[in-house]
Design a protein around this motif. Structure first.
Motif, PDB file in Angstrom:
ATOM      1  N   SER A 147       6.203   3.654  -2.462  1.00  0.00           N
ATOM      2  CA  SER A 147       4.742   3.724  -2.506  1.00  0.00           C
ATOM      3  C   SER A 147       4.173   3.960  -1.114  1.00  0.00           C
ATOM      4  N   ASP A 180       4.591   0.778   0.910  1.00  0.00           N
ATOM      5  CA  ASP A 180       5.987   0.533   1.266  1.00  0.00           C
ATOM      6  C   ASP A 180       6.481   1.527   2.311  1.00  0.00           C
ATOM      7  N   LYS A 182      -2.503  -2.764   5.599  1.00  0.00           N
ATOM      8  CA  LYS A 182      -3.688  -2.589   4.754  1.00  0.00           C
ATOM      9  C   LYS A 182      -4.924  -2.286   5.592  1.00  0.00           C
ATOM     10  N   GLU A 211      -7.513   0.834  -1.464  1.00  0.00           N
ATOM     11  CA  GLU A 211      -6.543   0.013  -2.188  1.00  0.00           C
ATOM     12  C   GLU A 211      -5.991   0.693  -3.431  1.00  0.00           C
ATOM     13  N   TRP A 221      -2.754   2.579  -2.624  1.00  0.00           N
ATOM     14  CA  TRP A 221      -1.626   1.953  -1.932  1.00  0.00           C
ATOM     15  C   TRP A 221      -0.354   1.936  -2.777  1.00  0.00           C
ATOM     16  N   SER A 222      -0.502   1.894  -4.087  1.00  0.00           N
ATOM     17  CA  SER A 222       0.675   1.854  -4.962  1.00  0.00           C
ATOM     18  C   SER A 222       1.111   3.244  -5.418  1.00  0.00           C
ATOM     19  N   LYS A 223       0.375   4.285  -5.002  1.00  0.00           N
ATOM     20  CA  LYS A 223       0.741   5.646  -5.369  1.00  0.00           C
ATOM     21  C   LYS A 223       1.978   6.090  -4.601  1.00  0.00           C
TER      22      LYS A 223
END
Length: 253
Positions: free
Chosen positions: A103, A106, A127, A137, A140-142
């Protein structure tokens, strides 16, 4: 007083091409000042990227010395250079090289954890930096393949900044971006430099080069000209453009 962070003496780099030695960098003596936004320009094949890789410790010179914050890079082993780069350098390239199976967050943390083992502290820092460059936000997980080119480059900048590098090195960082994304990336560089971050950037693009306060022009492996532009200001952009245009014309660009 201005502090020299990188000093080269008689820096040379040669490559063997079909048994013939090609001299790319020729006896370069350069002083780079801490806090400067230094731009390296020159025609294709002039040695711009080779110079960037040498002074950042990514490639060893053939001859000469490179003093980087008191360390002679020419004397370091490959393993020592890897540690030195990790602790002192951040890199932003035209090709962003994010890890597709990780991600956004990560990707940034993977770089930071090489130095900072306090994961909670590092997550918060990552962040904060992502927010500062406009990566909110919900992204961030993409994964990198879900980002636009401009977004991916901004993540790449955060990854480069996460370890508080002494110098941020950039090689054609806007070369693959559209105009709007390019402007966003350049604004980030301008902002971090305004906060004291030293930057050395290679570019062939005049608009990109205008963000620097010092322009070095490379021709056939030799610095043949230098221009001091001062700190970037939108209000003075026309005047800066005229100065840079005149300088580049004089250099035969």
């Amino acid at each position: 007083m201005s502090k020299i962070i990188i000093k080269t003496e008689k820096l040379c780099k040669s490559f063997s091409n079909g048994g013939i030695q090609q001299h790319v960098l020729k006896n370069l003596d350069i002083n780079l000042i801490e806090g400067d936004f230094t731009v390296i320009m020159g025609s294709s094949g002039s040695g711009k990227s080779t110079l960037l890789y040498a002074i950042s410790g990514m490639d060893k010179p053939t001859l000469g010395e490179i003093d980087f914050a008191g360390k002679n890079l020419a004397e370091l082993s490959n393993d020592q250079l890897a540690v030195f780069r990790r602790n002192n350098c951040g890199f932003v390239f035209q090709q962003i090289y994010l890890l597709d199976n990780m991600s956004v967050l990560d990707n940034v943390l993977a770089s930071g954890l090489l130095i900072n083992k306090n994961k909670r502290e590092l997550v918060q820092k990552a962040k904060n930096l992502l927010i500062k460059v406009g990566i909110n936000e919900n992204s961030w997980s993409k994964f990198p393949t879900q980002l636009s080119g401009g977004e991916a480059q901004r993540v790449g900048i955060v990854r480069a900044l996460i370890n508080d590098p002494r110098i941020l090195f950039a090689d054609e960082p806007t070369g693959a971006l559209n105009s709007a994304s390019s402007d966003n990336v350049l604004d980030i560089f301008t902002n971090v430099n305004g906060n004291g971050q030293s930057i050395v950037m290679v570019t062939h693009d005049m608009k990109t080069a205008l963000r620097g306060n010092r322009i070095l022009y490379l021709r056939d492996g030799v610095i043949c000209g230098e221009l001091q532009l001062g700190v970037f200001s939108e209000k003075e952009n026309v005047e800066r453009h005229e100065k840079l245009s005149a300088f580049l014309t004089e250099m035969g660009w």
